[in-house]
Design a protein around this motif. Structure first.
Motif, PDB file in Angstrom:
ATOM      1  N   GLY A  95       0.791  -1.227   0.000  1.00 35.73           N
ATOM      2  CA  GLY A  95       0.000   0.000   0.000  1.00 35.73           C
ATOM      3  C   GLY A  95       0.819   1.270   0.000  1.00 35.73           C
ATOM      4  O   GLY A  95       0.536   2.215  -0.759  1.00 35.73           O
ATOM      5  N   GLY A  96       1.849   1.328   0.840  1.00 36.22           N
ATOM      6  CA  GLY A  96       2.677   2.526   0.893  1.00 36.22           C
ATOM      7  C   GLY A  96       3.371   2.806  -0.422  1.00 36.22           C
ATOM      8  O   GLY A  96       3.514   3.967  -0.838  1.00 36.22           O
ATOM      9  N   GLY A  97       3.815   1.745  -1.104  1.00 35.65           N
ATOM     10  CA  GLY A  97       4.446   1.912  -2.409  1.00 35.65           C
ATOM     11  C   GLY A  97       3.470   2.441  -3.439  1.00 35.65           C
ATOM     12  O   GLY A  97       3.811   3.299  -4.258  1.00 35.65           O
ATOM     13  N   VAL A  98       2.236   1.927  -3.407  1.00 34.74           N
ATOM     14  CA  VAL A  98       1.219   2.419  -4.338  1.00 34.74           C
ATOM     15  C   VAL A  98       0.968   3.901  -4.110  1.00 34.74           C
ATOM     16  O   VAL A  98       0.945   4.698  -5.053  1.00 34.74           O
ATOM     17  CB  VAL A  98      -0.097   1.629  -4.176  1.00 34.74           C
ATOM     18  N   GLN A  99       0.797   4.296  -2.838  1.00 36.23           N
ATOM     19  CA  GLN A  99       0.509   5.698  -2.539  1.00 36.23           C
ATOM     20  C   GLN A  99       1.640   6.617  -2.993  1.00 36.23           C
ATOM     21  O   GLN A  99       1.402   7.676  -3.592  1.00 36.23           O
ATOM     22  CB  GLN A  99       0.272   5.878  -1.039  1.00 36.23           C
ATOM     23  N   ALA A 100       2.870   6.194  -2.742  1.00 44.54           N
ATOM     24  CA  ALA A 100       4.018   7.011  -3.156  1.00 44.54           C
ATOM     25  C   ALA A 100       4.066   7.161  -4.674  1.00 44.54           C
ATOM     26  O   ALA A 100       4.291   8.260  -5.203  1.00 44.54           O
ATOM     27  CB  ALA A 100       5.310   6.395  -2.631  1.00 44.54           C
ATOM     28  N   MET A 101       3.841   6.053  -5.388  1.00 43.31           N
ATOM     29  CA  MET A 101       3.890   6.125  -6.848  1.00 43.31           C
ATOM     30  C   MET A 101       2.739   6.964  -7.396  1.00 43.31           C
ATOM     31  O   MET A 101       2.911   7.688  -8.377  1.00 43.31           O
ATOM     32  CB  MET A 101       3.856   4.719  -7.443  1.00 43.31           C
ATOM     33  N   LEU A 102       1.562   6.898  -6.777  1.00 42.87           N
ATOM     34  CA  LEU A 102       0.442   7.725  -7.248  1.00 42.87           C
ATOM     35  C   LEU A 102       0.779   9.205  -7.161  1.00 42.87           C
ATOM     36  O   LEU A 102       0.505   9.982  -8.090  1.00 42.87           O
ATOM     37  CB  LEU A 102      -0.813   7.421  -6.426  1.00 42.87           C
ATOM     38  N   HIS A 395      10.131   6.663   0.008  1.00 45.73           N
ATOM     39  CA  HIS A 395      10.393   6.397  -1.408  1.00 45.73           C
ATOM     40  C   HIS A 395      11.135   7.567  -2.053  1.00 45.73           C
ATOM     41  O   HIS A 395      11.114   7.735  -3.269  1.00 45.73           O
ATOM     42  CB  HIS A 395       9.083   6.116  -2.131  1.00 45.73           C
ATOM     43  N   HIS A 396      11.768   8.384  -1.189  1.00 42.86           N
ATOM     44  CA  HIS A 396      12.615   9.506  -1.630  1.00 42.86           C
ATOM     45  C   HIS A 396      11.831  10.551  -2.412  1.00 42.86           C
ATOM     46  O   HIS A 396      12.326  11.124  -3.390  1.00 42.86           O
ATOM     47  CB  HIS A 396      13.795   8.989  -2.464  1.00 42.86           C
ATOM     48  N   LEU A 397      10.584  10.792  -1.977  1.00 46.56           N
ATOM     49  CA  LEU A 397       9.751  11.817  -2.608  1.00 46.56           C
ATOM     50  C   LEU A 397       9.364  12.868  -1.583  1.00 46.56           C
ATOM     51  O   LEU A 397       9.129  12.558  -0.408  1.00 46.56           O
ATOM     52  CB  LEU A 397       8.483  11.190  -3.195  1.00 46.56           C
ATOM     53  N   GLY A 398       9.268  14.110  -2.055  1.00 49.06           N
ATOM     54  CA  GLY A 398       8.825  15.187  -1.200  1.00 49.06           C
ATOM     55  C   GLY A 398       7.319  15.205  -1.083  1.00 49.06           C
ATOM     56  O   GLY A 398       6.608  14.410  -1.721  1.00 49.06           O
ATOM     57  N   PRO A 399       6.761  16.135  -0.273  1.00 46.03           N
ATOM     58  CA  PRO A 399       5.309  16.202  -0.055  1.00 46.03           C
ATOM     59  C   PRO A 399       4.491  16.393  -1.319  1.00 46.03           C
ATOM     60  O   PRO A 399       3.317  16.031  -1.355  1.00 46.03           O
ATOM     61  CB  PRO A 399       5.159  17.409   0.886  1.00 46.03           C
ATOM     62  N   ASP A 400       5.092  16.948  -2.372  1.00 42.84           N
ATOM     63  CA  ASP A 400       4.359  17.152  -3.622  1.00 42.84           C
ATOM     64  C   ASP A 400       4.651  16.075  -4.655  1.00 42.84           C
ATOM     65  O   ASP A 400       4.249  16.190  -5.818  1.00 42.84           O
ATOM     66  CB  ASP A 400       4.676  18.528  -4.212  1.00 42.84           C
TER      67      ASP A 400
END
Length: 446
Positions: A95-102, A395-400
């Motif tokens: 789930g966390g991976g899906v949310q990050a990729m979305l 997943h090395h992504l910022g809030p946006d």
């Protein structure tokens, strides 16, 4: 190619991002089964680099082939999606991976006129973290439910928090199939389908192995197989701290009991009785009308996942099996699970058409004039300011959804030295999970 071109040439470009062997199998088969009828599918696979990235042996055992397959970091995948004109993208991740990729995809596609249809869902039985997992998957164009029961539960969760539930689409498990069971083999074959993390404790796993051994000794005329998911050092969807192989090394196995690997479908081809705690293999066996038992020896508990099978007619103990019990599945329960085990033409037909709704929805989205709207996950910095940033950061992504400075891109194949270091790091991680962590846990229990 854009969606319009895909329709004109009857060719569809699909991509699957998966983080384990089982999710790759689910994602690849989902991409194939949900493609509009008469459409040729070009399938590209991306394996998310992590602790459960499948090995070449595991991929070969899964048996699903892709036109192209490579390992990527999350950031590299997003950069690839920014430039590749896919029609459909299947996110086969936790789930966390899906949310990050979305969120990452929403960012990289913000200036594109056309984007792929995004599909996600669950590999098997959903028996824990229902709300958490579902809300982390919200935002995809299709959130697949493997049964009528799951579809109802999924919609109830989304509607209960005020989220759009229109993405929920009822299908079936895509890997169900194989020849129906027609009668006993010679020798009669009992298969215990092991699971990496259920049960978790050494005592419980040792108990199940002991009961399997005792069953084999009690029935020397039977072939008894312990079907294993992975070899030592490999990881699957769930972490396996205590592989049955290691427990079996200390046991005296009777000659009619063997440890086997391989494709589950091939093992089921020779199975007369499938026994498990709560594996999805039970649904595969039920679909083929193979007698199936979900064990109650350790209780019927949410932690084991066997509570999902209440009402199935499959719950039984080793004592009952030793005494010759033959389970009879409940037809109504089986039907609600999207499994065609009752042996009627209508049941087989319902499975054959189980993916029609998903196919129709994908076809309509591909044909939508002007392309698809931006992805809109339920979780945003406004709705979940204390939860979402941490998921994205992992997943090395910022809030946006923008890659953070210093995020691993992995734009080129690692050299020999990096490959050796990476394998060593994975080996150290797996050693820690399978050897060190259990010791520390036992010390903490003293």
């Amino acid at each position: 190619m854009p969606a319009s071109a895909a329709s004109a040439t009857k060719a569809l470009r699909a991509a699957v991002l998966a983080d384990s062997d089982t999710r790759w199998k689910w994602g690849a088969l989902t991409a194939q089964r949900t493609a509009p009828r008469g459409t040729e599918v070009r399938l590209d696979g991306y394996l998310l680099r992590g602790r459960a990235t499948p090995t070449a042996r595991q991929l070969d055992e899964v048996g699903v082939r892709a036109d192209a397959l490579r390992e990527v970091t999350g950031v590299e995948f997003l950069r690839t999606m920014a430039r590749e004109p896919y029609d459909v993208l299947v996110l086969a991740l936790v789930g966390g991976g899906v949310q990050a990729m979305l969120h990452g995809l929403k960012r990289v596609w913000e200036d594109r006129a056309h984007r792929p249809v995004v599909v996600t869902g669950y590999v098997g039985v959903v028996y824990e973290k229902l709300a958490d997992g579902l809300l982390l998957r919200h935002g995809a164009d299709l959130v697949l439910a493997n049964s009528r029961q799951d579809a109802e539960r999924f919609r109830a969760v989304y509607e209960g928090v005020g989220a759009d539930a229109s993405a929920v689409t009822e299908v079936a498990l895509p890997f169900l199939g194989g020849a129906p069971y027609t009668g006993e083999h010679d020798p009669y074959t009992v298969v215990f389908a092991a699971q990496p993390s259920v049960p978790a404790s050494r005592a419980d796993r040792a108990y199940l192995l002991d009961r399997l051994i005792r069953h084999a000794r009690r029935h020397p005329e039977r072939e008894v197989l312990l079907k294993l998911r992975s070899k030592p050092g490999e990881h699957t969807t769930h972490i396996e701290e205590l592989p049955y192989q290691k427990l079996a090394q200390k046991a005296e196995l009777p000659p009619n009991l063997r440890l086997v690997y391989g494709h589950m479908g091939e093992v089921l081809d020779r199975t007369d009785l499938l026994v498990t705690v709560s594996s999805t293999a039970a649904l595969e066996a039920l679909h083929r009308r193979i007698p199936t038992v979900v064990l109650t020896d350790l209780g019927i508990r949410e932690a084991l996942g066997n509570h999902h099978f209440t009402g199935s007619g499959c719950l039984a103990s080793w004592d009952q099996l030793d005494a010759g019990h033959r389970p009879v599945p409940d037809e109504e329960w089986v039907a609600r699970q999207g499994v065609a085990a009752v042996g009627t033409p209508s049941a087989a037909g319902s499975y054959a058409t189980a993916f029609d709704a998903a196919r129709e929805r994908i076809a309509k989205l591909l044909a939508r004039p002007g392309g698809l709207p931006p992805l809109t996950p339920y979780y945003t910095p406004v709705t979940a300011p204390g939860y979402l940033p941490g998921i994205l950061a992992r997943h090395h992504l910022g809030p946006d959804g923008t890659p953070l400075p210093g995020a691993p891109a992995g734009e080129k194949e690692p050299g020999p030295v990096r490959q050796i270091v990476r394998r060593a790091a994975r080996g150290a991680y797996r050693h820690g999970v399978q050897r060190v962590a259990p010791v520390i846990r036992r010390m903490g229990e003293l």
